[in-house]
Design an enzyme around this catalytic site. Structure first.
Site, PDB file in Angstrom:
ATOM      1  CG  ASN A 122      40.029  25.000  83.651  1.00 21.27           C
ATOM      2  OD1 ASN A 122      39.922  25.497  84.591  1.00 21.27           O
ATOM      3  ND2 ASN A 122      38.913  24.692  82.915  1.00 21.27           N
ATOM      4  CB  THR A 171      35.880  29.328  92.983  1.00 23.73           C
ATOM      5  OG1 THR A 171      37.115  28.575  92.916  1.00 23.73           O
ATOM      6  CG2 THR A 171      35.881  30.014  94.215  1.00 23.73           C
ATOM      7  CB  THR A 229      50.362  30.089  81.595  1.00 25.78           C
ATOM      8  OG1 THR A 229      49.433  29.330  81.125  1.00 25.78           O
ATOM      9  CG2 THR A 229      51.023  29.313  82.676  1.00 25.78           C
TER      10      THR A 229
END
EC number: 2.3.1.35
Length: 389
Positions: free
Chosen positions: A384, A184, A389
Site C-alpha cells: 500500500n 475494494t 507510485t
C-alpha cells in the site's frame, strides 16, 4: 465446492467475456461482462460510504426501480470514484455501450469499477473494449473472475448445485481496503434458479450481514463495495429455503477466500463468537477482533496473546459478562472468567498454519456470529505504500 477452478462454468443462460482493454498498466485483463439470455430477478447491496462511486450510485437507482437485468459490465484498474459528473457520465456510457451491442436497454445493465480512486476512466479504451466484448462470450467462469482482480493474488470462485439441478456460481474480488459496510470488494452470484425477486431481496440483507459484512482485512471501507445476485430462472422453480441456504454458503465461501487473500496475508483469521445477546452483537464482536491490528499482528507472529481478544471484544459494544466469558485459541481454552494454565509454546506452534481460530463465549445469551480477517504483515505496508507510485 471442490471442482477445479478452470472447469467452473456459469449456470445455463449465462455467458461471460473478459479482455485486456489497456486500463491496467500491467496489460492484464481488465474489462469483462456477464450476460444473461433471459431477464434476471436480482438483489443488490452497495457500500454505505458517503463517497460512493458512480457505479454504486447508478446501480442503487436501478435497483429501486425494480426492473429486471440482463447484464453486468466491470472494469478493473480505475475506480471512477470521486470523479464528479464526468465520472457519472462515463459510468452511464459504459453501460449504454454494452446495452447497444447486446440490443437491450441501458437500464438492464449494471456496472462495477475497481482500482485507483480519483482517476477518470480511459473511455476510448473502455468503449472500444466493450464494443468487442460480446465477441468473446463463453461459459467459463475463470476468465471473468480473473479480469475483475486488482491487488488480488488469486481468483475467487465458489459454486453449488441444488437438488433440482439449478446451479449457483459466485465470484469475488478483494484483497485490500476490505471492511465492507453494505475494501475494494466485489461479489457476484449468478444462478439459473427461478426465485421470486421480492423474496430474494427480502432475504439478501441478512445474508450479506453474515457473509461479506463479516469480512475485514484492514478496516477501510471502499467507495466501490458491492454485491449482487442475478437469477434468470432457466432451471425452473426452485425451493426458496434450499436456494437461500445454498446462496449463503456460496457467499460465505467467497468471503473466506477474500479474507485469506488479504494484502500481505499469510494466515486466515477466524473468530467465532457465541453466548451473545443478539446476532448483531456477536457479529460486531467477531468483526472487531478481526480488524484489531494488535490481534492481527499476534496472529502473524503465532503469539497466543488472548488479552488482545479481551480488549477487542470490550470495545466492540457487545454485552459481556467477564466472569462468564471464555476464550479458546486453536481449540485450547486460555481464559474462563480468568486466566487458565495452558502450554503457550504448543499453542503458538499450532498457530503456524493457514487458519487461526479464536472461539469466544460472551456469557450473556445464545446468539452467535463469525467473522474472518487475516494477519498483518510488513508486506501489507509495502503493497500500500507503493500502490500508485
Amino acid at each position: 465446492m471442490t471442482e477445479p477452478l478452470p472447469d467452473v462454468t456459469f449456470p445455463q443462460g449465462f455467458r461471460a467475456a473478459a479482455m485486456a482493454a489497456g486500463i491496467k498498466p500491467s496489460g492484464k485483463p481488465d474489462l469483462s461482462c456477464v450476460v444473461s439470455e433471459r431477464d434476471c430477478a436480482w438483489a443488490f447491496a452497495g457500500t454505505r460510504s458517503t463517497t460512493a462511486a458512480a457505479c454504486v450510485t447508478r446501480n442503487r437507482e436501478l435497483y429501486a426501480s425494480g426492473a429486471p437485468l440482463r447484464a453486468l459490465v466491470v472494469n478493473a484498474g480505475v475506480a471512477n470514484a470521486a470523479t464528479g459528473q464526468q465520472g457519472a457520465r462515463d459510468n452511464a456510457d459504459m453501460a449504454d455501450a454494452l446495452a447497444s451491442v447486446l440490443a437491450v436497454g441501458e437500464a438492464e445493465v449494471i456496472t462495477a469499477s475497481t482500482g485507483v480512486i480519483g482517476h477518470l476512466l480511459p473511455m476510448d479504451k473502455v468503449l472500444s473494449g466493450v464494443e468487442h466484448l460480446p465477441e468473446e462470450l463463453e461459459g467459463a467462469a475463470l476468465p471473468f473472475a480473473t479480469a475483475i482482480m486488482t491487488t488480488d493474488t488469486r481468483s475467487k470462485l465458489a459454486h453449488v448445485t441444488l437438488s433440482n439441478g439449478a446451479r449457483i456460481v459466485g465470484t469475488a474480488k478483494g484483497s485490500g481496503m476490505i471492511h465492507p459496510d453494505m475494501a475494494t470488494m466485489f461479489a457476484f452470484a449468478f444462478t439459473d434458479a427461478q426465485v421470486d425477486q421480492g423474496a430474494l431481496r427480502g432475504a439478501f440483507p441478512a445474508i450479506v450481514a453474515r457473509t461479506f459484512n463479516a469480512v475485514t482485512v484492514d478496516g477501510d471501507t471502499s467507495t466501490n463495495d458491492m454485491t449482487a445476485v442475478l437469477a434468470n430462472g432457466a432451471a425452473g422453480e426452485t425451493d426458496l429455503t434450499e436456494f437461500l441456504t445454498a446462496l449463503e454458503g456460496v457467499m460465505r465461501d467467497l468471503a473466506r477466500q477474500i479474507a485469506a487473500d488479504g494484502e500481505g496475508a499469510t494466515r486466515l483469521l477466524t473468530v467465532r463468537v457465541t453466548g451473545a445477546a443478539s446476532e448483531a452483537e456477536a457479529l460486531g464482536a467477531a468483526r472487531t477482533c478481526c480488524v484489531s491490528p494488535l490481534l492481527k499482528s499476534a496472529v502473524h507472529g503465532a503469539d497466543p496473546n488472548w488479552g488482545r481478544v479481551i480488549m477487542a471484544v470490550g470495545r466492540s459494544g457487545a454485552g459481556v459478562k467477564v466472569e462468564a466469558m471464555k476464550v479458546s485459541v486453536q481449540g485450547v481454552p486460555v481464559f474462563a472468567g480468568g486466566p487458565l494454565n495452558y502450554d503457550a509454546a504448543a499453542v503458538s506452534q499450532s498457530m503456524k498454519t493457514d487458519e487461526v481460530i479464536f472461539d469466544v463465549d460472551l456469557g450473556v445469551g445464545s446468539a452467535r456470529g463469525e467473522a474472518w480477517g487475516c494477519d498483518l504483515s510488513a508486506e501489507y505496508v509495502s503493497i500500500n505504500a507503493d500502490y500508485t507510485t
